[in-house]
Design an enzyme around this catalytic site. Structure first.
Site, PDB file in Angstrom:
ATOM      1  N   ASP A  15       0.801  -1.218   0.000  1.00 38.96           N
ATOM      2  CA  ASP A  15       0.000   0.000   0.000  1.00 38.96           C
ATOM      3  C   ASP A  15       0.835   1.271   0.000  1.00 38.96           C
ATOM      4  O   ASP A  15       0.337   2.329  -0.355  1.00 38.96           O
ATOM      5  CB  ASP A  15      -0.912   0.040   1.235  1.00 38.96           C
ATOM      6  CG  ASP A  15      -1.844  -1.152   1.278  1.00 38.96           C
ATOM      7  OD1 ASP A  15      -2.146  -1.696   0.210  1.00 38.96           O
ATOM      8  OD2 ASP A  15      -2.250  -1.534   2.387  1.00 38.96           O
ATOM      9  N   CYS A 378       5.663   7.392  12.791  1.00 34.77           N
ATOM     10  CA  CYS A 378       5.728   6.454  11.668  1.00 34.77           C
ATOM     11  C   CYS A 378       5.901   7.200  10.351  1.00 34.77           C
ATOM     12  O   CYS A 378       5.219   8.188  10.096  1.00 34.77           O
ATOM     13  CB  CYS A 378       4.457   5.625  11.628  1.00 34.77           C
ATOM     14  SG  CYS A 378       4.362   4.621  10.147  1.00 34.77           S
ATOM     15  N   ASP A 422      13.566  19.205 -33.602  1.00 36.98           N
ATOM     16  CA  ASP A 422      13.799  18.887 -35.009  1.00 36.98           C
ATOM     17  C   ASP A 422      12.717  19.590 -35.822  1.00 36.98           C
ATOM     18  O   ASP A 422      11.686  19.981 -35.277  1.00 36.98           O
ATOM     19  CB  ASP A 422      13.677  17.381 -35.243  1.00 36.98           C
ATOM     20  CG  ASP A 422      14.976  16.655 -34.926  1.00 36.98           C
ATOM     21  OD1 ASP A 422      15.981  17.334 -34.717  1.00 36.98           O
ATOM     22  OD2 ASP A 422      14.944  15.419 -34.871  1.00 36.98           O
ATOM     23  N   THR A 424      11.576  18.472 -39.492  1.00 42.21           N
ATOM     24  CA  THR A 424      10.764  17.551 -40.289  1.00 42.21           C
ATOM     25  C   THR A 424      10.159  16.452 -39.419  1.00 42.21           C
ATOM     26  O   THR A 424      10.873  15.724 -38.730  1.00 42.21           O
ATOM     27  CB  THR A 424      11.615  16.928 -41.407  1.00 42.21           C
ATOM     28  OG1 THR A 424      12.214  17.975 -42.158  1.00 42.21           O
ATOM     29  CG2 THR A 424      10.755  16.063 -42.321  1.00 42.21           C
ATOM     30  N   ASP A 705      -0.674   9.520  11.811  1.00 35.66           N
ATOM     31  CA  ASP A 705       0.007   8.660  10.838  1.00 35.66           C
ATOM     32  C   ASP A 705      -0.941   8.218   9.728  1.00 35.66           C
ATOM     33  O   ASP A 705      -0.787   8.598   8.574  1.00 35.66           O
ATOM     34  CB  ASP A 705       0.586   7.431  11.531  1.00 35.66           C
ATOM     35  CG  ASP A 705       1.050   6.414  10.505  1.00 35.66           C
ATOM     36  OD1 ASP A 705       1.861   6.793   9.636  1.00 35.66           O
ATOM     37  OD2 ASP A 705       0.575   5.261  10.544  1.00 35.66           O
TER      38      ASP A 705
END
Length: 724
Positions: A15, A378, A422, A424, A705
């Protein structure tokens, strides 16, 4: 010594980042394992090991004791990954409280975590009623109820400690709950365990939503296909299609495989794969993607990729692999958390011991506060703050045809200050179009009609441009007699009994003298970077047709959007200076022309030497040195295969505006990460202070937490709905 190989696995039940850390530490300790990379957000693990090592049984056993399921992952299973997270792996979980595939359960109440949480809640309610009816059994009733929830947590805590992760949230939770019971706070300890289980379950639901967002793409591919063999159609599973099979796709159906149209012409809605809002007209020879929708006519299609290799399967795999690649911020948070959690234990111990020993404080009061600090400290919310946002951003990008290969790329592209394009196929469509038709003594339609008659059947790019314009303008194309190419000069033949010659300006001048006005017009069109063909009929010049590779429809808008973000665009091209300047002028961009690949590399290095962070946008085939040298290489316009396999990022649909959208996505993701870190640390800081001064206790501490973890995950999920 055997050569090392890398094997990919699916780990169900992870998780958050703390889960991934436990899995990684446990597997890394096994003999024969050289390296491990785990992604909680993708639910995957890549193990680098000796070719002769047989690790699956040991890994399965080890992870099962930690509460996770394990199964090999392969490209062949890609289309069913979504199901693989669900009930298919239930047999892997024999532990009493597994981190099973809850994250993907269709019904939240059917998951193991939900059932344990509900069962524990009922046990607490029963303990409360028992204590009310028989007051003498009040403590015993709550102890029995608490054991139902705490024993599975404690078993996982000690398993994690045995496999190298002693400072897990389960261990902190176990110490806090047992300590609270020891000082007589049994009811509160039981409530804290209940809140912890609720938080774990909510974390699983949130993590499942994040994981499912990209896996949902696999649902776009239909399960069945109509295979055509010798004029007979049969319905078969789409997964059984092989390269070379012919399939029939009816109007309104989704296309079941990547392929090439053999017969039929229809509008194809590619929005599910590329994000392109307007259906594209496609006919014989055109490529189509699995998952796109055939809107208005029957198509016969030749399959060009098996199910495991179709565009959507490869996008899903690419994004999952990208989630395994950690961003610099994520790596820093991981390193920080390794020292942070032991530090929390030390602080909790000092808070519990120092005031009673040195200042005469109450042991019960300060032990209680020390236990609360263990829960506050935690690191789950902090550890998940970055990968959750990155996973959501990568998924959001993929669903819009923007592929970024990892968190590092996502983080870097938001910082770019220069983009080298670029020309083309990147800023331009990559194929010439008729831009001007000038007629002398005939109508423009007649000039176009005669030119198209000569070019019928030719595959030359200029011929295709003329034929395309004739089709667009609905100009009749009469048959041409004796049509033939004259090498280096043009095409000649008879149209309607007239001798007609479509030639270059130079070759035409050798046949018929151009008037001063005609010569000026040719020169003017050439000055705009256009190629000019001259049409001669019955011995006189009757028209000019000018063609040029035109900018993409959104090129000007895309360049302007980048400039508004503070990003400097520049065009690098091997084309001639005149053509480059003509295109650049229309796009309001600086151009460097007549460049060799090494010249483009040099210019990228020069920009970097000036302190700029450079993205190079190209077709993914040419200019490999410049793409590799740039801080981020973006492939665009080189075809799906190239776009998926090369460079750091890829744009599935050829839109210049998508470069700006990538930058926007990156910047929003980084802002989301900073918000998450602030939420995680801010909540902990607040509850740390309020606990020490005696305002809050154990159950608010666990909310600091699990509450923060759910908050940062839900905040990250907002990126899935971001508008670009």
């Amino acid at each position: 010594m055997t050569e090392a190989v890398a094997t990919r696995y699916r780990v169900s039940g992870m998780d958050c980042g703390a889960c991934a850390a436990k899995v990684e530490t446990a597997v890394r300790r096994l003999p024969g394992v050289e390296d491990v990379s785990v992604s909680a957000t993708a639910g995957t693990m890549v193990v680098r090991h000796g070719a002769d090592a047989h690790l699956l049984p040991a890994m399965t056993s080890q992870l099962r004791s930690l509460g996770y399921g394990l199964a090999p992952a392969s490209r062949e299973e890609a289309p069913s990954h979504a199901e693989a997270h669900g009930h298919d792996h239930d047999h892997d979980h024999t532990h009493h409280h597994d981190h099973d595939s809850d994250t993907d359960s269709r019904n939240w109440w059917t998951s193991t975590k939900a059932q344990l949480t509900i069962g524990y809640g009922l046990a607490l309610a029963l303990a409360f009623v028992t204590g009310w009816i028989v007051p003498s059994q009040h403590q015993a009733a709550f102890l029995v109820a608490m054991a139902i929830g705490l024993v599975p947590i404690a078993r996982r805590a000690f398993a994690a400690a045995r496999f190298g992760s002693p400072f897990s949230i389960e261990m902190l939770m176990t110490i806090a709950a047992v300590g609270a019971v020891a000082i007589g706070a049994t009811e509160e300890a039981a409530a804290v365990v209940f809140l912890f289980l609720i938080g774990e379950w909510l974390e699983g639901v949130a993590a499942g939503r994040a994981r499912a967002s990209i896996q949902a793409l696999t649902a776009l591919v239909p399960k069945t296909a109509l295979r055509d063999r010798n004029g007979t159609t049969e319905e078969i599973p789409a997964a059984d299609l092989k390269v070379g099979d012919a399939i029939i796709v009816r109007p309104g159906d989704r296309i079941p495989a990547d392929g090439e149209i053999l017969a039929g012409e229809s509008d194809v809605d590619e929005a599910p794969v590329t994000g392109e809002s307007t259906p594209l007209r496609k006919g014989p020879g055109a490529s189509v993607f699995a998952g796109t929708i055939n809107t208005d006519a029957v198509l016969r299609i030749r399959v060009t990729a098996a199910a495991a290799d179709n565009t959507i399967a490869r996008v899903v795999q690419l994004v999952e692999e990208a989630q395994e690649s950690k961003a610099p911020t994520e790596r820093f948070i991981d390193r920080f958390s390794r020292y942070y959690t032991p530090g929390v234990l030390v602080v909790g111990a000092l808070v519990a011991i120092v005031p009673p020993l040195l200042f005469g404080g109450s042991w019960t009061e300060w032990i209680y506060k020390g236990l609360a600090i263990l829960l506050i400290g935690c690191p789950c919310a902090l550890v998940i703050s970055t990968p959750a946002a990155i996973a959501a951003a990568l998924s959001a990008g993929a669903r819009r045809g923007l592929l970024l290969k990892g968190g590092a790329v996502l983080e870097t592209i938001g910082k770019i200050t220069a983009v080298a394009f670029d020309k083309t196929g990147t800023l331009t469509e990559g194929k010439p179009k008729v831009t001007d038709i000038v007629a002398f003594g005939r109508s423009e339609a007649q000039v176009l009609s005669m030119a198209a008659a000569l070019e019928s059947g030719s595959n030359h790019p200029l011929a295709l441009a003329i034929l395309g314009r004739a089709k667009e303008d609905a100009v009749p194309v009469p048959p041409a007699a004796d049509a033939r190419a004259v090498p280096g000069r043009g095409v000649t033949g008879k149209v309607g009994g007239e001798a007609v010659f479509l030639a270059s300006a130079r070759a035409a001048g050798e046949e018929v003298a151009l008037s001063a006005a005609q010569a000026d017009q040719v020169a003017s069109l050439n000055g705009e970077g256009k190629t000019v063909s001259v049409l001669i009929a019955a011995g006189s010049i009757v028209g000019l047709i000018a063609m040029r590779d035109e900018p993409r429809a959104d090129a000007d808008e895309g360049i302007a959007a980048l400039r508004a973000m503070g990003v400097e665009p520049v065009m690098l091209t091997g084309d001639n200076q005149r053509t480059a300047e003509a295109i650049a002028k229309g796009l309001h961009i600086d151009a460097r022309a007549e460049l060799l690949p090494e010249d483009k590399l040099r210019i990228v290095r020069e920009l970097q030497a000036k302190g700029k962070i450079v993205a190079k946008v190209g077709d993914g085939i040419n200019d490999a040195p410049a793409l590799a040298a740039a801080d981020v290489g973006v492939a665009m316009g080189g075809g799906t295969d190239v776009a998926l396999e090369t460079a750091d990022a890829a744009i599935l649909h050829g839109r210049v505006m998508d470069v700006a959208r990538m930058v926007t996505l990156s910047r929003r993701a980084m802002a989301n990460i900073h918000q998450n870190i602030a939420i995680a640390i801010g909540l902990k800081a607040i509850f740390l202070v309020t606990t020490i001064v005696g305002i809050t206790g154990l159950w608010p501490a666990i909310l600091a937490d699990t509450g923060a973890t759910v908050l940062v995950t839900m905040n990250a999920l907002r990126l899935l709905r971001v508008r670009l």
